[in-house]
Design an enzyme around this catalytic site. Structure first.
Site, PDB file in Angstrom:
ATOM      1  N   HIS A  90       0.764  -1.181   0.121  1.00 48.98           N
ATOM      2  CA  HIS A  90      -0.098   0.124  -0.254  1.00 48.98           C
ATOM      3  C   HIS A  90       1.133   1.470  -0.240  1.00 48.98           C
ATOM      4  O   HIS A  90       0.594   3.076  -0.258  1.00 48.98           O
ATOM      5  CB  HIS A  90      -0.841  -0.433   1.148  1.00 48.98           C
ATOM      6  CG  HIS A  90      -0.722   0.228   2.717  1.00 48.98           C
ATOM      7  ND1 HIS A  90      -0.584  -0.755   3.720  1.00 48.98           N
ATOM      8  CD2 HIS A  90      -0.399   1.833   2.948  1.00 48.98           C
ATOM      9  CE1 HIS A  90       0.377  -0.161   5.021  1.00 48.98           C
ATOM     10  NE2 HIS A  90       0.401   1.482   4.245  1.00 48.98           N
ATOM     11  N   ASP A 120       0.045  -7.454   1.618  1.00 55.03           N
ATOM     12  CA  ASP A 120       0.741  -5.756   1.695  1.00 55.03           C
ATOM     13  C   ASP A 120       1.768  -5.738   1.614  1.00 55.03           C
ATOM     14  O   ASP A 120       2.490  -4.989   2.340  1.00 55.03           O
ATOM     15  CB  ASP A 120      -0.311  -5.465   2.758  1.00 55.03           C
ATOM     16  CG  ASP A 120      -0.183  -4.182   2.603  1.00 55.03           C
ATOM     17  OD1 ASP A 120       0.100  -3.186   1.543  1.00 55.03           O
ATOM     18  OD2 ASP A 120       0.207  -3.749   4.132  1.00 55.03           O
ATOM     19  N   SER A 201       3.962   2.568   7.983  1.00 56.55           N
ATOM     20  CA  SER A 201       4.228   2.238   6.767  1.00 56.55           C
ATOM     21  C   SER A 201       4.859   1.094   6.353  1.00 56.55           C
ATOM     22  O   SER A 201       5.483   2.232   5.270  1.00 56.55           O
ATOM     23  CB  SER A 201       2.823   2.113   6.418  1.00 56.55           C
ATOM     24  OG  SER A 201       1.572   2.124   6.708  1.00 56.55           O
TER      25      SER A 201
END
Lengths: 352, 583
Positions: A90, A120, A201
């Site tokens: 992502h 992911d 992230s």
């Protein structure tokens, strides 16, 4: 004006009358040394979505970047001396340009090599002139709940000025978590209470040995509160399974048995209720009514367990299934098929 | 608080019963159930052992040792952990429970499971069964449930009440859909009162995370002593902070366990080393004189568009009569004055002076001739290393009963734990993962010895509890104090330009928009200009440029090196910054 230089002259360090107690928390020195040793492998990533910016020879009549182009920043970690960077799908999956900033201040253009869009995970390559520091991949199956965990990365873009990562301390709060709400399946993931925020992230979660035990990617947001103390990291062992295929380039698919299961009575496994014709389970001779009790060495006590354990394997992998059929116990290698996420009522990962 | 000598270890064990008797009855449940015979069922004994009390406790010498203690404590608890689902009418609650006796007695939160609910429990071994409510104490949010059977692994709930601020604690429970989740933190305050909520008189506050579903979970120290029972998430009326409460185990013993067991029971306890609590206590003594509690005086109607934080707030003494506090709370509309309470109990009124808007810090000034103002012992932020432990402090927790006059001072420094996350962030700030709360904002950040690094603020707006917060180093605060004392507001420096998202750049940021009537417009900057450096510092991205700009004050002059988009010519452009115009 009074930026970095105004520190001298006001120090009153160390009152003599109060001798410092022996270190009550061994962490300060040890953790600081740890961070110094480990942080060079942690990178900041800046991504551009939409039209990338042009070179510096721009003229007004040329294409000035359009309003549609946006940039955002996140984290990653180097896993090889040659410049392989792990991050989340992502983060870079849709990016038109990727820039990777190293803690030594260097910036490299990143190229997306491969990824696991469902899990992911993405692999980005930079091309440094020489070897770069990197983090060794740990064994996430050796973690225990309560182990200390150190997260590093670029929350809220705080590291983007000098690419020195932010560090937060927590513990392994839970293991083998399944969180499949949303687009991505975080199966068999590591739950941590180390502070994670937007921008973390793709960043690493380390154990005390400085090994990469997971890639931070998801947080529980409660009442708008970003850091509610529940974050998830993709486990190092799942990464290890997907890495060879990601290195070959392209998109790696998740594996499936091609069967439906429900909970067997009182935690005794996953009972197959449907075996798709031509699917992996059928090809291996599994039947409706078989009760799966173990998958690739991991105990399976419920349909959720089965789904959780399966989620760490790419399609095409051969896994050993232990099952019970009536009174008999069986063991069968199964070559996993390609998992196709569906919009079934059970969520995106129904229909495994 | 008096230290107690003997502490019991947590053991999973059955325990002898004392023959049949009737249990006490819940006071207010309406369902009066006699539980005697069931409770009296004799269970197997498998005492795992109580550690010798004589062995002097030692601190873990390494993080690995700390970790293995924690790992061991947690792994002993997990087999006794149970997930609860309780249904009362249309209302479904989830929570955590623990076996406290091998014959199936469970400890839970009253608000999760009580007489009015149908209770289902999920065991560690995969079994699920119905549970019955036995007794409870709604006032302290405690309940006892029972499932049939015996031989359950169980935990011993510590009787002692000497948990101290600075003790490490882990909370074990079931947040959301997860079974068996553990979070780590320290005890911030014991026997302290926050503004509101159900745990008025039994406060044990910690900075370990609690999420919905953890209610009824146990709070354990790294030696395995259960010291509390996790309560519901509460929001403080006064500071609006989310507070993580635990109900001390002495309440469990006094209100529940002695009624079941028919009297107190002596327990051995694994002694805890003095360690962190002692260090925190010393730090607290050192830092408390620098801390104040700021009481705002509100105009009668304080209901504006934005609901203000009622207060009190925490502040830091930065000079004689000078106190810094966090602007978003202390500058709220509707505040017409301040009273500042010191650690010695003195209360003085204070006046608001200038605000540093870049840092969200506001100066209050008290006039008190002859007062002996404390001098902070400063730790140079340049000496810090990422990973080093730090404490942020709150003064808003009050002793139960308000504290005796002349006794313990009302203003007590409550510590919150974090580590240095990063250095030299925006405005040279120290970044930490210590929880940023309305009650810690404006207080100091210190090391574990109580040496002051700077004042705790948040450079990302009003976001609290984010695990990302900033501290302006003392040395960077000092030069602004004379300006703030004059009543000057230091605005956010403003260039008045927007930039393209960067990417694949060799350096520089591309200007895409120049605001009319802005410093950028005055300096004749144009779209498509490429800004290469600011005061000689090369610019790689817009964030970095913003950081350099923010190190200035409005009216400061900076020199930008740019490449003109029109001509490709490289020039130095002086720009006089201005304060960012109001919204």
């Amino acid at each position: 004006m009074f930026l970095v230089l105004s520190v001298v002259g006001v120090l009153v360090v160390g009152a003599a009358d109060d001798p410092p107690a022996p270190p009550a928390w061994p962490g300060s020195e040890e953790l600081a040394a740890f961070v110094e040793r480990i942080h060079p492998a942690v990178v900041s990533i800046e991504m551009v979505f939409g039209r990338p910016r042009m070179g510096s020879g721009l003229r007004p009549e040329d294409d000035v970047p359009q309003a549609g182009a946006t940039s955002s920043a996140a984290s990653g970690v180097l896993i090889s001396a040659s410049g392989e960077v792990l991050t989340n799908w992502h983060v870079v999956g849709e990016a038109t340009a990727i820039e990777v900033g190293l803690p030594d201040g260097r910036i490299f253009a990143g190229e997306r090599v491969g990824g696991d869009p469902l899990g992911d995970l993405a692999l980005v390559r930079i091309r440094p002139p020489g070897p770069v520091p990197f983090a060794p991949l740990g064994d996430s199956d050796r973690l225990a709940v309560g182990d200390l965990a150190v997260a590093m990365g670029n929350p809220w873009n705080s590291a983007l000025t000098d690419f020195r990562p932010s560090v937060s301390l927590g513990i392994v709060s839970g293991l083998h978590r399944m969180d499949d709400k949303g687009e991505y399946i975080y199966g068999d993931s590591i739950q941590t209470d180390a502070a994670l925020n937007p921008g973390n992230s793709g960043g690493p979660l380390f154990n005390l040995r400085g090994e990469l035990i997971g890639i931070n990617g998801k947080i529980h947001v409660r009442r708008g509160r970003m850091n509610s103390g529940i974050g998830y990291a993709i486990s190092a062992n799942q990464i290890r399974n997907f890495l060879p295929d990601m290195r070959k380039g392209g998109v790696v698919r998740h594996g499936t048995l091609g069967a439906q299961a429900e909970d067997a009575f009182e935690g005794r496994g996953a009972l197959l209720t449907e075996v798709a014709v031509g699917g992996a389970a059928a090809a291996a001779g599994l039947q409706v009514g078989d009760r799966i009790v173990e998958l690739h060495g991991r105990p399976v006590r419920s349909a959720a367990d089965l789904r959780n354990v399966l989620s760490v394997f790419p399609a095409g992998w051969r896994v050993l299934v232990r099952f019970a059929r009536g009174e008999e116990a069986g063991e069968q290698p199964v070559t996993l098929g390609v998992f196709v996420p569906t919009e079934s009522p059970e969520g995106p990962s129904g229909g495994r | 608080m008096a230290a107690e000598v003997g502490r019991p270890v947590i053991v999973m064990r059955g325990r002898p019963t004392r023959g049949a008797r009737s249990a006490k009855i819940s006071r207010s449940s309406g369902r009066h159930e006699v539980v005697g015979p069931a409770l009296a069922a004799l269970t197997a004994l498998f005492v795992l052992g109580v550690r010798a009390e004589s062995a002097a406790p030692t601190e873990p010498a390494t993080l690995a040792e700390f970790q293995s203690n924690l790992r061991a404590s947690v792994s002993r608890l997990l087999p006794a952990l149970v997930k609860i689902r309780a249904v009362a009418g249309t209302n479904q609650t989830r929570g955590t429970a623990f076996f406290v006796r091998a014959d199936g007695l469970l400890l839970a939160n009253y608000r999760v499971a009580n007489a009015g609910s149908d209770i289902e429990v999920f065991l560690a071994d995969g079994r699920r069964m119905k549970a019955e409510y036995v007794i409870g104490d709604p006032e302290h949010d405690l309940a006892v449930l029972k499932v049939p059977g015996e031989g359950y692994p169980c935990v011993t709930i510590d009787r002692a009440a000497d948990t101290r601020p600075g003790d490490w604690v882990a909370v074990v429970g079931n947040p959301f859909d997860h079974w068996g989740s553990v979070t780590l933190g320290i005890v911030n305050a014991v026997d302290r009162l926050q503004g509101s909520g159900v745990y008025r008189d039994v406060a044990l506050v910690m900075d370990a995370s609690i999420n919905p579903g953890v209610e009824g979970g146990v709070v354990v120290d790294p030696r395995g002593n259960v010291v509390g029972i996790a309560g519901q998430l509460q929001f403080d009326d006064r500071t609006r902070d989310e507070i993580h409460f635990a109900i001390p185990t002495r309440v469990w013993h006094a209100r529940i366990w002695e009624r079941i067991e028919g009297g107190p029971r002596a327990e051995g306890r694994t002694p805890l080393p003095e360690g962190l609590p002692a260090q925190v206590r010393a730090a607290s003594a050192r830092v408390a004189p620098l801390l104040v509690r700021i009481h705002p005086k509100w105009k009668e109607a304080r209901w504006g568009l934005v609901d203000p934080i009622p207060g009190p707030y925490t502040g830091t003494i930065v000079g004689p009569g000078e106190i810094l506090g966090w602007s978003p709370t202390i500058r709220a509309d509707g505040i017409e004055g301040y009273e500042v309470e010191f650690s010695d109990g003195t209360r003085l009124s204070a006046q608001r002076k200038g605000t540093d808007e870049r840092r969200d810090l506001t100066l209050l000034v008290c006039e008190a001739a002859g007062r002996d103002w404390p001098r902070a012992e400063i730790l140079d932020a340049q000496m810090l290393r990422p990973g080093q432990a730090v404490l942020s402090w709150s003064t808003t927790f009050e002793p139960l009963g308000g504290g005796p006059p002349g006794g313990e001072p009302r203003v007590v420094a409550s510590p919150f734990f974090g580590i240095v996350s990063g250095l030299r962030r925006q405005q040279n700030a120290v970044q930490t993962d210590a929880p940023f709360l309305f009650c810690t904002a404006g207080g100091p950040l210190t090391d574990l010895d109580g040496r002051v690094i700077g004042v705790f603020t948040q450079l990302f707006g009003q976001m609290t509890q984010a695990g990302v917060a900033f501290t302006i180093p003392w040395a960077d605060l000092l030069p602004t104090l004379p300006l703030l004392r004059e009543g000057r507001d230091l605005g956010v420096p403003y260039l008045g330009a927007a930039f393209a998202p960067s990417g694949l750049s060799q350096g520089g940021v591309l200007l895409t928009k120049v605001m009319p009537d802005s410093p950028a417009a005055e300096a004749a900057l144009e779209p498509a200009d490429l800004i290469l450096s600011c005061d000689g510092h090369p610019i790689r991205n817009a964030t970095q440029l913003a950081k350099l700009i923010q190190e200035h004050l409005p009216d400061d002059r900076v020199t930008l090196t740019i490449e003109k988009g029109r001509t490709g010519e490289r020039i130095d452009v002086p720009v006089t910054l201005r304060a960012r115009p109001g919204e």
